[in-house]
Design an enzyme around this catalytic site. Structure first.
Site, PDB file in Angstrom:
ATOM      1  CE  LYS A  89      -1.767   3.464   1.731  1.00 33.63           C
ATOM      2  NZ  LYS A  89      -1.300   4.480   1.550  1.00 33.63           N
ATOM      3  CD  GLU A 128      13.257   1.248   9.665  1.00 37.92           C
ATOM      4  OE1 GLU A 128      14.127   2.227   9.595  1.00 37.92           O
ATOM      5  OE2 GLU A 128      13.776   0.123   9.693  1.00 37.92           O
ATOM      6  CB  CYS A 168      13.239   9.881   7.807  1.00 33.06           C
ATOM      7  SG  CYS A 168      14.808   9.291   6.973  1.00 33.06           S
ATOM      8  CD  GLU A 176      10.236  14.013  10.614  1.00 33.89           C
ATOM      9  OE1 GLU A 176       8.634  12.705  10.743  1.00 33.89           O
ATOM     10  OE2 GLU A 176      10.254  12.546  10.199  1.00 33.89           O
TER      11      GLU A 176
HETATM   12  P1  NAD Z   1       2.223   9.040   6.589  1.00 29.49           P
HETATM   13  O1  NAD Z   1       3.107   7.703   8.204  1.00 29.49           O
HETATM   14  O2  NAD Z   1       1.224   9.479   6.498  1.00 29.49           O
HETATM   15  O3  NAD Z   1       2.088   7.092   5.546  1.00 29.49           O
HETATM   16  C1  NAD Z   1       2.811   6.066   5.839  1.00 29.49           C
HETATM   17  C2  NAD Z   1       2.418   5.011   4.990  1.00 29.49           C
HETATM   18  O4  NAD Z   1       1.490   4.731   6.351  1.00 29.49           O
HETATM   19  C3  NAD Z   1       1.603   5.381   3.807  1.00 29.49           C
HETATM   20  O5  NAD Z   1       0.773   4.615   2.802  1.00 29.49           O
HETATM   21  C4  NAD Z   1      -0.159   5.901   4.726  1.00 29.49           C
HETATM   22  O6  NAD Z   1      -0.927   5.775   3.465  1.00 29.49           O
HETATM   23  C5  NAD Z   1      -0.289   4.721   5.359  1.00 29.49           C
HETATM   24  N1  NAD Z   1      -0.654   4.893   6.336  1.00 29.49           N
HETATM   25  C6  NAD Z   1      -1.445   6.566   7.065  1.00 29.49           C
HETATM   26  N2  NAD Z   1      -1.826   5.614   8.520  1.00 29.49           N
HETATM   27  C7  NAD Z   1      -2.524   5.007   8.975  1.00 29.49           C
HETATM   28  C8  NAD Z   1      -2.988   3.925   9.310  1.00 29.49           C
HETATM   29  N3  NAD Z   1      -3.560   4.337  10.399  1.00 29.49           N
HETATM   30  N4  NAD Z   1      -2.940   2.581   9.877  1.00 29.49           N
HETATM   31  C9  NAD Z   1      -1.742   1.633   8.302  1.00 29.49           C
HETATM   32  N5  NAD Z   1      -1.177   2.658   7.283  1.00 29.49           N
HETATM   33  C10 NAD Z   1      -1.054   3.886   7.409  1.00 29.49           C
HETATM   34  O7  NAD Z   1       4.031   9.371   6.515  1.00 29.49           O
HETATM   35  P2  NAD Z   1       4.314   9.829   5.473  1.00 29.49           P
HETATM   36  O8  NAD Z   1       3.628  10.943   5.505  1.00 29.49           O
HETATM   37  O9  NAD Z   1       4.382   9.147   3.668  1.00 29.49           O
HETATM   38  O10 NAD Z   1       5.781  10.191   5.182  1.00 29.49           O
HETATM   39  C11 NAD Z   1       6.838  10.454   6.018  1.00 29.49           C
HETATM   40  C12 NAD Z   1       7.288  10.123   7.256  1.00 29.49           C
HETATM   41  O11 NAD Z   1       7.999   9.620   6.733  1.00 29.49           O
HETATM   42  C13 NAD Z   1       7.677  11.470   8.200  1.00 29.49           C
HETATM   43  O12 NAD Z   1       7.254  11.085   9.413  1.00 29.49           O
HETATM   44  C14 NAD Z   1       9.339  10.640   7.833  1.00 29.49           C
HETATM   45  O13 NAD Z   1      10.324  10.471   8.319  1.00 29.49           O
HETATM   46  C15 NAD Z   1       9.193   9.145   7.789  1.00 29.49           C
HETATM   47  N6  NAD Z   1      10.089   8.335   6.936  1.00 29.49           N
HETATM   48  C16 NAD Z   1      10.885   7.798   8.129  1.00 29.49           C
HETATM   49  C17 NAD Z   1      12.302   6.617   7.026  1.00 29.49           C
HETATM   50  C18 NAD Z   1      12.759   5.990   8.280  1.00 29.49           C
HETATM   51  O14 NAD Z   1      13.792   5.286   7.241  1.00 29.49           O
HETATM   52  N7  NAD Z   1      12.814   5.727   9.167  1.00 29.49           N
HETATM   53  C19 NAD Z   1      11.977   7.335   5.443  1.00 29.49           C
HETATM   54  C20 NAD Z   1      11.599   7.904   5.130  1.00 29.49           C
HETATM   55  C21 NAD Z   1      10.395   8.502   5.637  1.00 29.49           C
END
Ligand code: NAD
Length: 503
Positions: A183, A258, A292, A389
């Site tokens: 997803k 992550e 991130c 963040e």
């Molecule tokens: P997000 O948490 O909004 O979404 C990530 C994924 O999870 C998306 O596919 C989203 O549709 C899904 N999602 C959202 N809510 C959900 C739920 N309740 N249940 C299941 N799935 C759900 O994150 P984003 O805005 O897409 O990405 C940015 C974030 O990702 C930042 O916090 C960044 O730090 C983090 N990030 C971390 C790393 C790492 O390696 N640690 C790398 C890249 C991004």
């Protein structure tokens, strides 16, 4: 690869990919995707429902059971190598599409996507060469272990590095023999469908890789809650990580997450000054700060704070803000309107809380979701902009007086993904590396990563590790097989057997 997905001008329709076919969702509904560069409608994305997710998981489960995928590692190795080769051949199309969707400068996407094949090749090599073990046991027995796949794995991915982050999960999941349901982020689904097309042509059996689209709160949640999964692997924000881990806990399945970050760079006054300024600006503004491990907090020795801040601002003022497809662009638009508004509201908070806005008022293109690269000086560790963040082109410069204070400031957030140490003192560098609470430490560099090099967070930045052999193992379950090799008879209940035993 289909010309429909390559075309940049026509409106794209992004369907689900289930059982080797691109199919609409059961509702037949779509949601809009907008172009970060100008805010115009760019594509329509299938609105997957919980029923679509359940169907994709069932398809994946059947493919896992019926195909030769799980049982034949040579099939997997050759398919993953074929996929690596397909990626190399289709790189320019993927690079352009990913720059369009995310708004990230094309030069960045070219550098990043050029590395994707390494992950498929690396995990193919692990699958090919990893040996099972024969643990010591005692005479009269052959005792060995096998690593077996988990079954169906759910992959939830974000928008900032759409293909790279999916690849970090997909390559080990497939190499280990699993089937997957992906997803992707609702903000960056297009290139994931393009990858699905390559997967269809690479020899991976139908149904082993499936993609559903849609909102995290609907499709993502349904996937995280599915009891048929063997593991759920998320990259996303920390609140999403908590929700997904809680759902996985209900079903007692493995979880890897992550999550968010707020990386500190510690700059010492013995450093190669120019290299540190260049490194800190790279760390802060690559991906327009939407990464991130963004060097969001630069901790500078008070002995050179003013000089460093001046040079840092000077360098930032020269960054070229512009359209993603222009090779001269250093900083593109943010991915979405809501992200732009969020970042602007953090900038207002920084000013309100008393930090100095040292740079950030230069004009940006009027259309699209641009934010001027921003520098705050005189930031203290309790300020919101130092702790939360922001995920945009905003960097805070903090001052420290001693090594101890630098360590305490660096560790003084709830995050612990990555940190950087900038010094020419090798003893100090290693001394600090052991004291910093983060999963990845760079010394005199930033954002270096490789498929063999473990990646993951301490504290609220996540659980589990991507990359490396441990990641591969985490996509398997261990089976122990104990074989009696002697012909002697055993009957506990005839009253004669008296050996020591476990039960
Ligand atoms: P997000 O948490 O909004 O979404 C990530 C994924 O999870 C998306 O596919 C989203 O549709 C899904 N999602 C959202 N809510 C959900 C739920 N309740 N249940 C299941 N799935 C759900 O994150 P984003 O805005 O897409 O990405 C940015 C974030 O990702 C930042 O916090 C960044 O730090 C983090 N990030 C971390 C790393 C790492 O390696 N640690 C790398 C890249 C991004």
């Amino acid at each position: 690869m289909s010309s429909k997905l390559m075309a940049s001008t026509e409106l794209q329709r992004c369907e689900q990919f289930v059982g080797g076919q691109f199919v609409p969702s059961v509702s037949g509904e779509y949601f809009p995707l907008f172009n970060p560069e100008n805010g115009q409608l760019a594509a329509e994305i299938a609105h997957s429902t919980p029923r679509d997710v359940e169907n994709a998981v069932q398809v994946a489960k059947r493919a896992f059971k019926d195909s030769r995928w799980a049982a034949h590692r040579e099939v997997r190795v050759s398919a993953l190598r074929a996929l690596a080769s397909q990626l190399r051949q289709n790189l320019p199309i993927l690079v352009e599409a990913e720059a369009r969707v995310t708004g990230r400068p094309i030069r960045e996407m070219r550098a990043q996507l050029g590395r994707l094949p390494e992950w498929y090749d690396y995990f193919a090599s692990i699958a090919e060469t990893l040996e099972d073990t024969v643990p010591p046991f005692g005479s009269g027995y052959l005792n060995y272990t096998r690593r077996e796949p988990l079954g169906v794995v759910g992959l939830l991915t974000p928008w900032n590095h759409p293909l790279l982050i999916l690849t970090k999960k997909l390559a080990p999941a497939l190499a280990a023999g699993n089937a997957v349901v992906i997803k992707p982020s609702e903000l960056a689904p297009i290139t994931i469908n393009m990858l699905a097309e390559l997967i269809r042509d690479s020899g991976i059996p139908e149904g082993i890789v499936n993609v559903v689209h849609g909102l995290g709160s609907i499709a993502g949640k349904a996937l995280a809650e599915n009891p048929l999964l063997g593991k759920i692997d998320l990259t996303g924000g920390t609140p999403t990580g908590r929700a997904v881990a809680a759902a996985a806990g209900q079903n007692l399945i493995k979880v890897a997450a992550e999550l968010g970050g707020k990386a500190s760079l510690i700059v010492f006054d013995d450093v190669d000054f120019e290299a540190a300024v260049n490194g800190a600006v790279f760390a802060g503004y690559i991906a327009s700060g939407q990464t991130c491990v963004q060097g969001a907090r630069v901790l500078v020795s008070e002995k050179m704070y003013d000089r460093f801040a001046t040079a840092f601002v000077e360098k930032v003022s020269k960054l070229r803000v512009g359209p993603p497809l222009d090779v001269r662009t250093d900083v593109g638009p943010l991915v979405a309107e809501r992200q732009r508004d969020r970042v602007l509201s953090f900038i207002e908070t920084g000013v309100r809380e008393g930090a100095t806005l040292a740079y950030g008022k230069a004009p940006v293109p009027p259309q699209g979701w641009y934010v001027c690269p921003t520098v705050f000086t005189d930031v203290t560790n309790i300020m919101t902009i130092a702790q939360e963040e922001i995920f945009g082109p905003v960097v805070c410069l903090l001052r420290y007086r001693s090594e101890e204070e630098a360590i305490s400031l660096a560790n003084g957030t709830r995050y612990g993904l990555a940190m950087g140490i900038w010094t020419n003192d090798i003893r100090r560098a290693h001394r600090l590396a052991t004291q910093l609470e983060a999963g990845v430490i760079w010394i005199n560099d930033h954002h270096r990563i490789g498929p063999a090099s473990p990646w993951g967070g301490y504290k609220d930045s996540g659980v589990g590790r991507e990359n490396g052999i441990d990641c591969y193992k985490d996509y398997t379950q261990l089976k122990n097989i104990i074989v009696k090799t002697t012909p002697d008879q055993f009957d506990w209940f005839d009253g004669t057997a008296g050996d020591k035993r476990y039960s």
